[in-house]
Design a protein around this motif. Structure first.
Motif, PDB file in Angstrom:
ATOM      1  N   LYS A  32      -9.403   0.598   1.231  1.00  0.00           N
ATOM      2  CA  LYS A  32      -8.489   0.681   2.387  1.00  0.00           C
ATOM      3  C   LYS A  32      -8.451   2.092   2.975  1.00  0.00           C
ATOM      4  O   LYS A  32      -7.742   2.328   3.948  1.00  0.00           O
ATOM      5  N   GLN A  33      -9.184   3.037   2.378  1.00  0.00           N
ATOM      6  CA  GLN A  33      -9.249   4.432   2.820  1.00  0.00           C
ATOM      7  C   GLN A  33      -7.869   5.015   3.109  1.00  0.00           C
ATOM      8  O   GLN A  33      -7.545   5.386   4.250  1.00  0.00           O
ATOM      9  N   PRO A  34      -7.047   5.087   2.070  1.00  0.00           N
ATOM     10  CA  PRO A  34      -5.679   5.583   2.270  1.00  0.00           C
ATOM     11  C   PRO A  34      -5.642   7.082   2.580  1.00  0.00           C
ATOM     12  O   PRO A  34      -6.585   7.800   2.240  1.00  0.00           O
ATOM     13  N   LEU A  35      -4.573   7.519   3.209  1.00  0.00           N
ATOM     14  CA  LEU A  35      -4.378   8.951   3.461  1.00  0.00           C
ATOM     15  C   LEU A  35      -3.962   9.640   2.153  1.00  0.00           C
ATOM     16  O   LEU A  35      -4.433  10.721   1.827  1.00  0.00           O
ATOM     17  N   PHE A  36      -3.074   8.993   1.401  1.00  0.00           N
ATOM     18  CA  PHE A  36      -2.567   9.554   0.146  1.00  0.00           C
ATOM     19  C   PHE A  36      -3.209   8.833  -1.043  1.00  0.00           C
ATOM     20  O   PHE A  36      -3.427   7.612  -0.990  1.00  0.00           O
ATOM     21  N   SER A  37      -3.460   9.596  -2.112  1.00  0.00           N
ATOM     22  CA  SER A  37      -3.978   8.967  -3.336  1.00  0.00           C
ATOM     23  C   SER A  37      -2.869   8.084  -3.930  1.00  0.00           C
ATOM     24  O   SER A  37      -1.687   8.262  -3.597  1.00  0.00           O
ATOM     25  N   SER A  79       0.831  -1.201   0.000  1.00  0.00           N
ATOM     26  CA  SER A  79       0.000   0.000   0.000  1.00  0.00           C
ATOM     27  C   SER A  79       0.871   1.260   0.000  1.00  0.00           C
ATOM     28  O   SER A  79       0.507   2.278  -0.574  1.00  0.00           O
ATOM     29  N   PHE A  80       1.993   1.214   0.693  1.00  0.00           N
ATOM     30  CA  PHE A  80       2.955   2.329   0.755  1.00  0.00           C
ATOM     31  C   PHE A  80       2.251   3.654   1.069  1.00  0.00           C
ATOM     32  O   PHE A  80       2.420   4.644   0.355  1.00  0.00           O
ATOM     33  N   ASP A  81       1.464   3.666   2.129  1.00  0.00           N
ATOM     34  CA  ASP A  81       0.640   4.846   2.474  1.00  0.00           C
ATOM     35  C   ASP A  81       1.093   5.456   3.790  1.00  0.00           C
ATOM     36  O   ASP A  81       0.351   5.377   4.776  1.00  0.00           O
ATOM     37  N   PRO A  82       2.262   6.081   3.851  1.00  0.00           N
ATOM     38  CA  PRO A  82       3.271   6.298   2.817  1.00  0.00           C
ATOM     39  C   PRO A  82       4.427   5.298   2.973  1.00  0.00           C
ATOM     40  O   PRO A  82       4.431   4.483   3.906  1.00  0.00           O
ATOM     41  N   ILE A  83       5.409   5.430   2.081  1.00  0.00           N
ATOM     42  CA  ILE A  83       6.629   4.623   2.191  1.00  0.00           C
ATOM     43  C   ILE A  83       7.344   4.993   3.496  1.00  0.00           C
ATOM     44  O   ILE A  83       7.398   6.163   3.885  1.00  0.00           O
ATOM     45  N   MET A 134      13.944 -10.437   5.760  1.00  0.00           N
ATOM     46  CA  MET A 134      13.710 -10.011   7.141  1.00  0.00           C
ATOM     47  C   MET A 134      13.966  -8.511   7.243  1.00  0.00           C
ATOM     48  O   MET A 134      14.999  -8.029   6.754  1.00  0.00           O
ATOM     49  N   ALA A 135      13.067  -7.809   7.887  1.00  0.00           N
ATOM     50  CA  ALA A 135      13.281  -6.367   8.105  1.00  0.00           C
ATOM     51  C   ALA A 135      14.500  -6.184   9.004  1.00  0.00           C
ATOM     52  O   ALA A 135      14.782  -7.022   9.863  1.00  0.00           O
ATOM     53  N   SER A 136      15.215  -5.086   8.789  1.00  0.00           N
ATOM     54  CA  SER A 136      16.330  -4.770   9.690  1.00  0.00           C
ATOM     55  C   SER A 136      15.763  -4.504  11.082  1.00  0.00           C
ATOM     56  O   SER A 136      14.659  -3.956  11.200  1.00  0.00           O
ATOM     57  N   GLU A 137      16.553  -4.863  12.102  1.00  0.00           N
ATOM     58  CA  GLU A 137      16.074  -4.676  13.495  1.00  0.00           C
ATOM     59  C   GLU A 137      15.601  -3.249  13.717  1.00  0.00           C
ATOM     60  O   GLU A 137      14.609  -3.009  14.395  1.00  0.00           O
ATOM     61  N   ALA A 138      16.345  -2.291  13.134  1.00  0.00           N
ATOM     62  CA  ALA A 138      16.040  -0.873  13.374  1.00  0.00           C
ATOM     63  C   ALA A 138      14.626  -0.503  12.940  1.00  0.00           C
ATOM     64  O   ALA A 138      14.065   0.484  13.414  1.00  0.00           O
ATOM     65  N   TYR A 139      14.068  -1.289  12.002  1.00  0.00           N
ATOM     66  CA  TYR A 139      12.746  -0.931  11.469  1.00  0.00           C
ATOM     67  C   TYR A 139      11.704  -2.015  11.739  1.00  0.00           C
ATOM     68  O   TYR A 139      10.615  -1.983  11.173  1.00  0.00           O
ATOM     69  N   SER A 140      12.024  -2.958  12.587  1.00  0.00           N
ATOM     70  CA  SER A 140      11.134  -4.111  12.748  1.00  0.00           C
ATOM     71  C   SER A 140       9.815  -3.740  13.427  1.00  0.00           C
ATOM     72  O   SER A 140       8.887  -4.521  13.437  1.00  0.00           O
ATOM     73  N   PHE A 141       9.729  -2.537  13.986  1.00  0.00           N
ATOM     74  CA  PHE A 141       8.489  -2.110  14.639  1.00  0.00           C
ATOM     75  C   PHE A 141       7.767  -1.027  13.823  1.00  0.00           C
ATOM     76  O   PHE A 141       6.734  -0.510  14.249  1.00  0.00           O
ATOM     77  N   VAL A 142       8.324  -0.692  12.664  1.00  0.00           N
ATOM     78  CA  VAL A 142       7.795   0.452  11.898  1.00  0.00           C
ATOM     79  C   VAL A 142       6.746  -0.008  10.887  1.00  0.00           C
ATOM     80  O   VAL A 142       6.978  -0.937  10.117  1.00  0.00           O
ATOM     81  N   SER A 143       5.590   0.645  10.912  1.00  0.00           N
ATOM     82  CA  SER A 143       4.568   0.405   9.884  1.00  0.00           C
ATOM     83  C   SER A 143       4.007   1.762   9.463  1.00  0.00           C
ATOM     84  O   SER A 143       4.033   2.722  10.249  1.00  0.00           O
ATOM     85  N   SER A 144       3.476   1.829   8.252  1.00  0.00           N
ATOM     86  CA  SER A 144       2.875   3.088   7.774  1.00  0.00           C
ATOM     87  C   SER A 144       1.756   3.502   8.721  1.00  0.00           C
ATOM     88  O   SER A 144       1.608   4.684   9.057  1.00  0.00           O
ATOM     89  N   LYS A 145       0.981   2.516   9.165  1.00  0.00           N
ATOM     90  CA  LYS A 145      -0.178   2.802  10.016  1.00  0.00           C
ATOM     91  C   LYS A 145       0.256   3.475  11.325  1.00  0.00           C
ATOM     92  O   LYS A 145      -0.298   4.487  11.740  1.00  0.00           O
TER      93      LYS A 145
END
Ligand code: PNS
Length: 171
Positions: free
Chosen positions: A47-52, A15-19, A124-135
């Motif tokens: 999905k009612q995104p924030l960005f088009s 979805s990349f809402d946003p990247i 596997m996501a890098s540890e530094a970003y393993s908790f990061v989501s667009s939401k």
């Protein structure tokens, strides 16, 4: 690092809402493994995104400029049909934690059933970003929290503006 496998053409859908920087880290790593990588935005207004979709594509183009073998596209309908249409033989997805695994496994198995010739690869996501989501980034930003380092700097500004507009229109 050895040369990328030129015959691998991969799609990284989402979805990349946003990247986020988590997506970006995954794209950077996947782009070193394959000949061509297409980052494909799902067109799904439900999905009612924030960005088009157009805004998300623009943001992706902006931050993916340094990656010569990475393209940006969009799709609706079945992912594997789009992948086949684009000549891709692989779908790339990231896994941050065990909680991602069940959904990702279901998708991968369904996609394999639909088109067995298209392989799904998980990074596997890098540890530094393993908790990061667009939401979560959107939630923290809308509540005034600090999101620097979680999204590319140019996206941070856009996110703040979009959330301001969203709040204005909601009142
Ligand atoms: O980043 P997201 O929102 O978790 O990405 C989900 C995505 C786009 C990969 C998934 O919803 C998808 O592939 N949708 C297309 C529809 C499809 O192919 N469905 C069948 C397999 S589950």
């Amino acid at each position: 690092m050895s040369a990328p496998t030129a015959c691998l053409i991969a799609i990284y859908p989402g979805s990349f809402d946003p990247i986020t920087n988590g997506h970006l880290d995954l794209i950077a790593r996947a782009s070193r493994l394959v000949g061509r990588l297409e980052v494909a935005v799902l067109r799904n207004e439900a999905k009612q995104p924030l960005f088009s979709v157009e805004e998300r594509i623009e943001m992706l183009h902006e931050v993916l400029q340094p990656y010569p073998n990475v393209e940006v596209g969009s799709f609706e309908g079945l992912l594997v049909d789009y992948a086949a249409e684009r000549g891709a033989n692989m779908v790339v997805r990231g896994i941050r934690a065990i909680s991602d695994y069940e959904y990702e496994l279901q998708m991968a198995l369904m996609n394999r059933r639909l088109r067995p010739e298209i392989e799904t690869a998980f990074l596997m996501a890098s540890e530094a970003y393993s908790f990061v989501s667009s939401k979560m980034v959107k939630e923290v930003c809308s509540l005034g929290g600090n999101i620097s380092g979680l999204v590319p700097p140019s996206i941070e500004g856009r996110l703040k503006n979009a959330l301001k507009l969203y709040k204005l229109h909601r009142v």
